[in-house]
Structures are given as structure tokens and as C-alpha cells.
Design a protein around this motif. Structure first.
Motif, PDB file in Angstrom:
ATOM      1  N   GLN A  99       0.819  -1.205   0.000  1.00  0.00           N
ATOM      2  CA  GLN A  99       0.000   0.000   0.000  1.00  0.00           C
ATOM      3  C   GLN A  99       0.854   1.257   0.000  1.00  0.00           C
ATOM      4  O   GLN A  99       0.356   2.356  -0.201  1.00  0.00           O
ATOM      5  N   GLU A 134       5.169   1.984  -1.054  1.00  0.00           N
ATOM      6  CA  GLU A 134       5.985   1.824  -2.256  1.00  0.00           C
ATOM      7  C   GLU A 134       6.584   0.426  -2.331  1.00  0.00           C
ATOM      8  O   GLU A 134       7.625   0.216  -2.954  1.00  0.00           O
ATOM      9  N   ASN A 182       7.497  -1.304  -5.926  1.00  0.00           N
ATOM     10  CA  ASN A 182       8.767  -0.902  -6.535  1.00  0.00           C
ATOM     11  C   ASN A 182       9.948  -1.479  -5.780  1.00  0.00           C
ATOM     12  O   ASN A 182      10.940  -1.899  -6.383  1.00  0.00           O
ATOM     13  N   VAL A 198       2.113   4.995 -14.000  1.00  0.00           N
ATOM     14  CA  VAL A 198       0.761   4.753 -13.512  1.00  0.00           C
ATOM     15  C   VAL A 198      -0.233   5.043 -14.629  1.00  0.00           C
ATOM     16  O   VAL A 198      -0.127   6.052 -15.334  1.00  0.00           O
ATOM     17  N   LYS A 229      -2.913   0.815  -7.521  1.00  0.00           N
ATOM     18  CA  LYS A 229      -2.188   1.813  -6.724  1.00  0.00           C
ATOM     19  C   LYS A 229      -3.165   2.672  -5.929  1.00  0.00           C
ATOM     20  O   LYS A 229      -2.910   3.030  -4.784  1.00  0.00           O
ATOM     21  N   SER A 230      -4.285   3.026  -6.537  1.00  0.00           N
ATOM     22  CA  SER A 230      -5.339   3.754  -5.828  1.00  0.00           C
ATOM     23  C   SER A 230      -6.677   3.419  -6.478  1.00  0.00           C
ATOM     24  O   SER A 230      -6.733   2.961  -7.620  1.00  0.00           O
ATOM     25  N   PRO A 254      -6.361  -0.838  -3.114  1.00  0.00           N
ATOM     26  CA  PRO A 254      -4.950  -0.445  -3.246  1.00  0.00           C
ATOM     27  C   PRO A 254      -4.005  -1.446  -2.581  1.00  0.00           C
ATOM     28  O   PRO A 254      -4.258  -1.931  -1.485  1.00  0.00           O
ATOM     29  N   GLU A 285      -5.894   4.245 -10.169  1.00  0.00           N
ATOM     30  CA  GLU A 285      -4.558   4.264 -10.743  1.00  0.00           C
ATOM     31  C   GLU A 285      -4.018   2.844 -10.734  1.00  0.00           C
ATOM     32  O   GLU A 285      -4.002   2.180  -9.693  1.00  0.00           O
ATOM     33  N   VAL A 330      -0.899   0.013 -12.085  1.00  0.00           N
ATOM     34  CA  VAL A 330       0.445  -0.236 -12.598  1.00  0.00           C
ATOM     35  C   VAL A 330       0.399  -1.545 -13.375  1.00  0.00           C
ATOM     36  O   VAL A 330      -0.149  -2.535 -12.892  1.00  0.00           O
TER      37      VAL A 330
END
Length: 349
Positions: free
Chosen positions: A132, A134, A137, A158, A181-182, A204, A230, A232
Motif C-alpha cells: 500500500q 511503495e 517498486n 501509472v 495503486k489507488s 490499493p 490508478e 500499474v
């Protein structure tokens, strides 16, 4: 930021070396002898040690011996730093388990090359990644180093999906893994009679679209954005590399996905065997657990919730009304708030 412990009794060399490492982006702690160095390492485990050999109080060989025997410090990459060039000294250091050897005087390139090489070689996956934040990555960067996945895509931009936008449609060939992501995404399946069944709600920090990639079949359901979201994208080739190129990376990646698989299985079992009240209660509790402090209420349309449970909207509304009268929940036209989760969980339906 990686932490380097520099143990060196010569003040000028210690300060100059620390400055070079700090300019390169490392967090550097220093010690003027081996005893102080070990104490600092025990207080905060470093990611790498650069240690002089000939020092007062406790020499470099003694420091390395302590590191090897201490479970808290064992495995830390260790670079010896010395003015001695005799082969017997180098051999003794390597026999004790040193990972590299720098001879003074050294230049900036030699130092940074040795540090980078040791850190990359000893990079490991973390026990947990906060997806939730980073964490995605972080995991991909660590996986790239651990498994030597140089071809792993660096493009992790994104992508915006508008509310009610189709992300993929049942029957499409899978080309990527998706990460939220969101926002929120639902996966839905339409029955032969035209009824919509929600097979998953993804929040998320969660992945979706992986089952078709694993089975190498077209999508068996469709994915639609519940809110402006959003996403990825992880290309199919990267997904397969993460699973197959390195056992440690593959097992870790599967664990990131596995929670959602078990939840989906449990949802299908509940739909098959539980009463409508129990199914509604369990769904409310699951959505309540996924809510956060900033948005504690459940915001999902009655149609989507009914499809998620596998019942008609009328049956859902009737059950929600019963829960409201019992004081278990608070209902507004756009949201539901669980007031008494324990009573909702322990009630016998």
C-alpha cells in the motif's frame, strides 16, 4: 538508504572515506577502533562494513571473527581496508570470510566499485513489502538484483482508469498483470441468464488478472474500475520471469498473490453453503476490515454488493434492513457503516 559502517583508526582516512561514501548517497557511521565498531554494529546492523586491519584495542581480524560468531551480525558484507599488501594477510582475511580487500591508498572509483559490487551481491528480499506504500517498486528492484533480471521493465508508470471503465473483457487474451495503486477494481462474470456475479473486489496494494496468465487462457471474467483508479501494469514476460527465473523470488511473488486466491476460494464456498444473512454479514465484515480510518464507511452500490454476494438486490436490501433494525449497521443511500462487528460476526443465522 544503505548504511555503511566504516572502522578506521586514521582520522584523515576515516573522514575522507566517509565523505566519499556520503556523497555517493550512503548513510555512513564511523568508529575509530574495532571495539567501538562492533558496539555500533550491535546497536544498528549495517548493510556493509569497511574495516581497517591494523587497529588498537581490537584489530580487523577480531572484528570479523565477532561478526561471524554473532547471529545478529553474521552475513553482513565485509570489506577489509589495509596498507599491507602481503599475500599472507590477504589470504588470512579471505579465509575468515572477508568479501573483498582494498589496499591503501585507493581511489574513489575503486572504493565505490567495491561497495556497489558487495551490496548488489548480498541483496536479499525483505520478509514483507508494504504494497500500500511503495512496496511494489521495492520488491521489483530487489527481485531484479537477486535474480539478475536485467530485462525487467523499468517502465512502471501509472495508468488512469476512469470509474466504470473496462480494463479487460471476458475472452480477451492476457497481456499483463495489474496492480491497484489507488481506487478499486471489480472483476465480474456474467451467467448464461445474463446475471452479473462479482468474483472479486481489489483495493490499493492488490494484484489482479493473474489467474489467466498462470493458466495461459483467455480471461474468464471482466475487470471494471469501481472508482477512478490508478493502475500499474506488469508485462506478461516480466510476470513469468518473476515466477520462474529464481526460486526465492518466485516463492516470494506467489506469497504476494496467494492471499487473494484463498479469499476467492472462501467466497465461492460461502456462496454455495451459507444462508443469505450469513453471506451478507461476512461480506460486510470483509469490506469493513478493508476500510481505513479516512473512509470507514463502505461505499459500494447495492447492485455491486448483491453481485458480490451472489443474490438479488431485493434480497440484499431486505437483509440490510434487518441488520439496521438490530443495530448492527448504519445505512445511508450511498454508504453502509458497520457499528457492531463482533455481534455481526457472532450472530447465528
Amino acid at each position: 538508504m544503505k548504511t555503511i559502517l566504516l572502522i578506521e583508526d586514521n582520522e584523515l582516512i576515516r573522514e575522507n572515506t566517509a565523505e566519499i561514501l556520503e556523497l555517493a548517497g550512503y548513510d555512513v557511521t564511523t568508529a575509530e577502533n574495532g571495539k567501538l565498531g562492533v558496539e555500533q554494529a550491535l546497536a544498528q546492523r549495517p548493510d556493509l562494513v569497511i574495516c581497517d586491519i591494523m587497529m588498537p584495542v581490537l584489530d580487523g581480524y577480531g572484528v570479523l571473527n565477532i561478526f561471524n560468531q554473532n547471529s545478529q551480525l553474521a552475513g553482513v558484507p565485509f570489506i577489509f581496508l589495509t596498507a599491507k599488501t602481503e599475500r599472507t594477510d590477504m589470504r588470512r582475511g579471505m579465509e575468515l570470510g572477508a568479501d573483498d580487500y582494498l589496499t591503501k591508498p585507493f581511489d574513489e572509483t575503486e572504493l565505490l566499485s567495491a561497495v556497489t559490487g558487495r551490496l548488489n551481491r548480498f541483496r536479499h528480499l525483505k520478509p514483507d513489502y508494504d504494497l500500500q506504500a511503495e512496496g511494489l517498486n521495492e520488491f521489483l528492484e530487489d527481485a531484479k538484483q537477486v535474480a539478475n533480471l536485467e530485462s525487467l521493465s523499468a517502465d512502471r508508470k501509472v495508468h488512469l482508469a476512469r470509474k466504470k471503465q473496462d480494463i479487460y473483457v471476458e475472452g480477451d487474451e492476457p497481456a499483463r498483470l495489474y496492480f491497484v495503486k489507488s481506487g478499486r477494481v471489480k472483476t465480474v462474470k456474467t451467467t448464461g441468464a445474463g446475471k452479473e456475479l462479482i468474483t472479486g473486489i481489489y483495493n490499493p496494494g492488490e494484484f489482479f488478472g493473474y489467474m489467466a496468465l498462470l493458466e495461459q487462457t483467455p480471461y474468464s471474467d471482466s475487470a471494471v474500475a469501481v472508482d477512478d483508479s490508478e493502475l500499474v501494469y506488469i508485462p506478461k514476460q516480466d510476470f513469468l520471469q518473476l515466477l520462474t527465473r529464481n526460486p526465492e523470488v518466485g516463492q516470494h511473488f506467489i506469497r504476494l498473490l496467494a492471499g487473494r486466491v484463498s479469499e476467492r476460494e472462501q467466497q465461492l464456498l460461502d456462496m454455495a453453503y451459507n444462508s443469505i444473512r450469513r453471506r451478507v454479514a461476512d461480506t460486510l465484515l470483509r469490506l469493513h476490515a478493508q476500510a481505513d480510518l479516512a473512509l470507514p464507511a463502505i461505499q459500494l452500490s447495492r447492485e455491486d454488493m448483491a453481485a458480490m454476494i451472489g443474490t438479488a438486490s431485493e434480497s440484499l436490501i431486505r437483509t440490510l434492513s434487518e441488520f439496521k433494525q438490530a443495530g448492527f449497521i448504519e445505512v445511508t443511500p450511498k454508504s453502509i457503516r458497520v457499528l457492531q462487528p463482533e455481534k455481526l460476526r457472532s450472530a447465528h443465522w
